[in-house]
Design an enzyme around this catalytic site. Structure first.
Site, PDB file in Angstrom:
ATOM      1  N   SER A 138       0.860  -1.173   0.000  1.00 48.48           N
ATOM      2  CA  SER A 138       0.000   0.000   0.000  1.00 48.48           C
ATOM      3  C   SER A 138       0.902   1.231   0.000  1.00 48.48           C
ATOM      4  O   SER A 138       1.650   1.454   0.952  1.00 48.48           O
ATOM      5  CB  SER A 138      -0.887  -0.035   1.257  1.00 48.48           C
ATOM      6  OG  SER A 138      -1.612   1.162   1.385  1.00 48.48           O
ATOM      7  N   LYS A 164      -1.215  -1.076  -4.344  1.00 48.50           N
ATOM      8  CA  LYS A 164      -2.362  -0.244  -3.986  1.00 48.50           C
ATOM      9  C   LYS A 164      -1.879   1.185  -3.857  1.00 48.50           C
ATOM     10  O   LYS A 164      -0.887   1.458  -3.175  1.00 48.50           O
ATOM     11  CB  LYS A 164      -2.955  -0.775  -2.682  1.00 48.50           C
ATOM     12  CG  LYS A 164      -3.852   0.161  -1.900  1.00 48.50           C
ATOM     13  CD  LYS A 164      -4.643  -0.632  -0.848  1.00 48.50           C
ATOM     14  CE  LYS A 164      -4.767   0.123   0.458  1.00 48.50           C
ATOM     15  NZ  LYS A 164      -5.531  -0.646   1.475  1.00 48.50           N
ATOM     16  N   LYS A 166      -2.794   4.960  -2.675  1.00 52.14           N
ATOM     17  CA  LYS A 166      -3.719   5.810  -1.935  1.00 52.14           C
ATOM     18  C   LYS A 166      -4.058   7.007  -2.820  1.00 52.14           C
ATOM     19  O   LYS A 166      -3.151   7.588  -3.448  1.00 52.14           O
ATOM     20  CB  LYS A 166      -3.063   6.277  -0.635  1.00 52.14           C
ATOM     21  CG  LYS A 166      -2.882   5.155   0.384  1.00 52.14           C
ATOM     22  CD  LYS A 166      -4.217   4.720   0.950  1.00 52.14           C
ATOM     23  CE  LYS A 166      -4.023   3.754   2.112  1.00 52.14           C
ATOM     24  NZ  LYS A 166      -5.320   3.358   2.695  1.00 52.14           N
ATOM     25  N   ASP A 192      -7.137   3.186  -3.150  1.00 52.24           N
ATOM     26  CA  ASP A 192      -7.869   3.272  -1.877  1.00 52.24           C
ATOM     27  C   ASP A 192      -8.032   4.752  -1.544  1.00 52.24           C
ATOM     28  O   ASP A 192      -7.045   5.476  -1.404  1.00 52.24           O
ATOM     29  CB  ASP A 192      -7.091   2.550  -0.766  1.00 52.24           C
ATOM     30  CG  ASP A 192      -7.834   2.522   0.565  1.00 52.24           C
ATOM     31  OD1 ASP A 192      -8.960   3.047   0.652  1.00 52.24           O
ATOM     32  OD2 ASP A 192      -7.271   1.962   1.535  1.00 52.24           O
ATOM     33  N   GLU A 217     -11.108   0.937  -3.484  1.00 54.74           N
ATOM     34  CA  GLU A 217     -11.434   0.684  -2.078  1.00 54.74           C
ATOM     35  C   GLU A 217     -12.010   1.938  -1.426  1.00 54.74           C
ATOM     36  O   GLU A 217     -11.432   3.017  -1.532  1.00 54.74           O
ATOM     37  CB  GLU A 217     -10.146   0.220  -1.363  1.00 54.74           C
ATOM     38  CG  GLU A 217     -10.320  -0.168   0.094  1.00 54.74           C
ATOM     39  CD  GLU A 217      -9.010  -0.678   0.723  1.00 54.74           C
ATOM     40  OE1 GLU A 217      -8.064  -1.026  -0.021  1.00 54.74           O
ATOM     41  OE2 GLU A 217      -8.943  -0.709   1.961  1.00 54.74           O
ATOM     42  N   ASP A 242     -13.898  -1.235   2.985  1.00 57.55           N
ATOM     43  CA  ASP A 242     -13.008  -1.378   4.145  1.00 57.55           C
ATOM     44  C   ASP A 242     -13.759  -0.794   5.350  1.00 57.55           C
ATOM     45  O   ASP A 242     -14.474  -1.518   6.058  1.00 57.55           O
ATOM     46  CB  ASP A 242     -11.684  -0.644   3.834  1.00 57.55           C
ATOM     47  CG  ASP A 242     -10.713  -0.543   5.000  1.00 57.55           C
ATOM     48  OD1 ASP A 242     -11.066  -0.931   6.120  1.00 57.55           O
ATOM     49  OD2 ASP A 242      -9.576  -0.053   4.808  1.00 57.55           O
ATOM     50  N   LYS A 266     -10.147  -6.458   8.024  1.00 56.19           N
ATOM     51  CA  LYS A 266      -9.136  -6.132   9.028  1.00 56.19           C
ATOM     52  C   LYS A 266      -9.719  -6.603  10.357  1.00 56.19           C
ATOM     53  O   LYS A 266     -10.742  -6.066  10.794  1.00 56.19           O
ATOM     54  CB  LYS A 266      -8.897  -4.623   9.092  1.00 56.19           C
ATOM     55  CG  LYS A 266      -8.262  -4.033   7.841  1.00 56.19           C
ATOM     56  CD  LYS A 266      -8.146  -2.527   7.968  1.00 56.19           C
ATOM     57  CE  LYS A 266      -7.510  -1.926   6.728  1.00 56.19           C
ATOM     58  NZ  LYS A 266      -7.602  -0.437   6.731  1.00 56.19           N
ATOM     59  N   GLY A 294      -4.254  -3.986   6.158  1.00 58.86           N
ATOM     60  CA  GLY A 294      -3.270  -3.721   7.205  1.00 58.86           C
ATOM     61  C   GLY A 294      -3.492  -2.354   7.805  1.00 58.86           C
ATOM     62  O   GLY A 294      -4.213  -1.514   7.247  1.00 58.86           O
TER      63      GLY A 294
HETATM   64  O1  OSB Z   1      -7.217   2.030   4.494  1.00 57.26           O
HETATM   65  O2  OSB Z   1      -6.104   0.248   4.325  1.00 57.26           O
HETATM   66  C1  OSB Z   1      -6.219   1.389   4.800  1.00 57.26           C
HETATM   67  C2  OSB Z   1      -3.107   2.295   6.811  1.00 57.26           C
HETATM   68  C3  OSB Z   1      -3.668   3.062   7.803  1.00 57.26           C
HETATM   69  C4  OSB Z   1      -5.019   3.307   7.783  1.00 57.26           C
HETATM   70  C5  OSB Z   1      -5.810   2.781   6.763  1.00 57.26           C
HETATM   71  C6  OSB Z   1      -5.253   1.974   5.776  1.00 57.26           C
HETATM   72  C7  OSB Z   1      -3.875   1.764   5.797  1.00 57.26           C
HETATM   73  C8  OSB Z   1      -3.159   1.005   4.779  1.00 57.26           C
HETATM   74  C9  OSB Z   1      -1.838   0.408   5.217  1.00 57.26           C
HETATM   75  O3  OSB Z   1      -3.507   0.912   3.627  1.00 57.26           O
HETATM   76  C10 OSB Z   1      -1.608  -0.973   4.750  1.00 57.26           C
HETATM   77  C11 OSB Z   1      -0.418  -1.566   5.459  1.00 57.26           C
HETATM   78  O4  OSB Z   1      -0.498  -1.826   6.677  1.00 57.26           O
HETATM   79  O5  OSB Z   1       0.591  -1.778   4.795  1.00 57.26           O
HETATM   80 MG    MG Z   2      -8.458   0.924   3.189  1.00 56.07          MG
END
Ligand code: OSB
Ligand code: MG
Length: 373
Positions: A138, A164, A166, A192, A217, A242, A266, A294
């Site tokens: 991510s 992924k 952001k 995401d 996402e 999510d 999660k 994660g």
């Molecule tokens: O939306 O998946 C998410 C990290 C913090 C808060 C929200 C998210 C995330 C990640 C991190 O996408 C994924 C990782 O732990 O590598």
């Molecule tokens: Mg997410």
């Protein structure tokens, strides 16, 4: 029978190798709440609370979770004769709303402890079957499309099987286009948004259909299902939820309303392993793929995620990067590593979560500590 004699709460500070930016905020250093559970026979289990420092992902934070665990969660579990960890979720839900991350930390700790007491791996204890988990990365929001392309290329070279990105308004279409053009059509790419858009952005988001993404996402509100359904009707790309999936009923509603076609599970977000398994099973019955998300966990939370992701319907790569992606040094041995095919091995031989906590290091990193029970 399981009896938890004591829970030691610790807060550690762990700086990320590089800051991580999502649409709603930036984190440079994690404040992580760790739980050490001790059984009446002196066996120790570990878990991690995934609540962040700020309430920008969920309404919980490390400080609200600490309070909730001390005041309401731990007292329900401590020194009780528990038939097994599968009943903990119901005990924590009775007349007790919300605080899912706080509940999950204790519930998952009970599963880990019970697995150790039985001498079984957490993975097999949860019903996991996979030996390896295919892994994605991510990538946080970067200053420019070029910077994002550099990160994405490096990730691909390391073997990650899914990338992924952001996104947020102002850091979306040109960023995704640049990465797709640079990496080519074969790479599994997704985005995401962490709830950064509204339904008024539907036409804007439709531009993402051009990039053959695995999924988009959580584009809309963090507890929304109805608008996601309206958006899904207008998009070719599957939506993945999510934040909106807080329990198995919300997953059922997603399926009924057709608010999305994929679920990011999660365990911390849904109150623990029992709900995660329930969502996994529901989705499996409906042909909905799931994957394990994660929350920038330390090696302890990662161990729990890896065990969960070994269940059969976790058919898409998880956000389960190896330790070195996040930290100069993790708090477990061995650290989490990934092979050149982007897979993380599930420890299925050792009892419990399969990694040992480096207690000296944890003590050195600890800034707050409280013993319950
Ligand atoms: O939306 O998946 C998410 C990290 C913090 C808060 C929200 C998210 C995330 C990640 C991190 O996408 C994924 C990782 O732990 O590598
Ligand atoms: Mg997410």
């Amino acid at each position: 029978m399981l009896s938890v004699e004591r829970i030691t709460l610790r807060e550690i500070r762990l700086p990320l190798k590089e800051p991580f930016r999502i649409s709603s905020g930036l984190v440079s250093e994690r404040r992580i709440c760790l739980l050490q559970l001790t059984s009446s026979d002196g066996v120790t289990g570990w878990s991690e609370c995934v609540a962040g420092e700020q309430p920008n992902y969920s309404d919980e934070t490390i400080d609200t979770a600490w309070l909730a665990i001390r005041a309401w969660v731990a007292p329900r579990i401590l020194k009780q004769e528990l038939e097994g960890p599968e009943i903990v979720h119901a005990i924590l839900e009775r007349d007790f709303r919300g605080h899912r991350m706080a509940k999950a930390a204790v519930e998952m700790g009970c599963w880990e402890l019970a697995a150790r007491v039985c001498g079984r791996s957490l993975s097999s204890f949860l019903g996991g079957t996979r030996e390896r988990i295919v892994t994605g990365i991510s990538l946080g929001i970067q200053a420019s499309p070029e910077a994002l392309v550099r990160r994405a290329r490096a990730a691909l070279e390391q073997g990650y099987q899914k990338i992924k990105l952001k996104i947020a308004p102002g850091a979306d279409v040109p960023y995704v286009r640049a990465v797709r053009e640079a990496l080519g059509p074969q790479v599994h790419l997704m985005v995401d948004a962490n709830s950064a858009y509204t339904l008024d952005d539907a036409e804007h988001l439709r531009q993402l259909d051009a990039f053959d993404l695995l999924m988009i996402e959580q584009p809309l509100g963090r507890d929304d299902l109805v608008r996601h359904a309206a958006l899904q009707r207008r998009l070719k790309t599957p939506l993945c939820l999510d934040e909106s999936i807080t329990d198995v009923e919300r997953a059922e509603d997603m399926i009924t309303l057709q608010s999305g076609r994929i679920v990011n599970i999660k365990p911390g977000r849904v109150g623990g392993f029992a709900q995660s398994i329930a969502i996994h099973d529901l989705c499996q019955r409906h042909g909905i793929p799931v994957w394990c998300g994660g929350m920038l966990e330390s090696g302890i939370g990662r161990a729990h995620n890896v065990a969960l992701a070994s269940l059969p319907n976790f058919s898409l790569p998880g956000d389960l990067s190896p330790s070195a992606r996040y930290w100069e040094r993790d708090i477990v041995t061995p650290e989490w590593t990934m092979d050149s095919d982007g897979r993380v091995r599930v420890p299925r031989d050792a009892p419990g979560m399969g990694v040992e906590v480096d207690l000296d290091r944890v003590e050195n990193l600890t800034v707050r500590r409280e013993v319950l029970g």
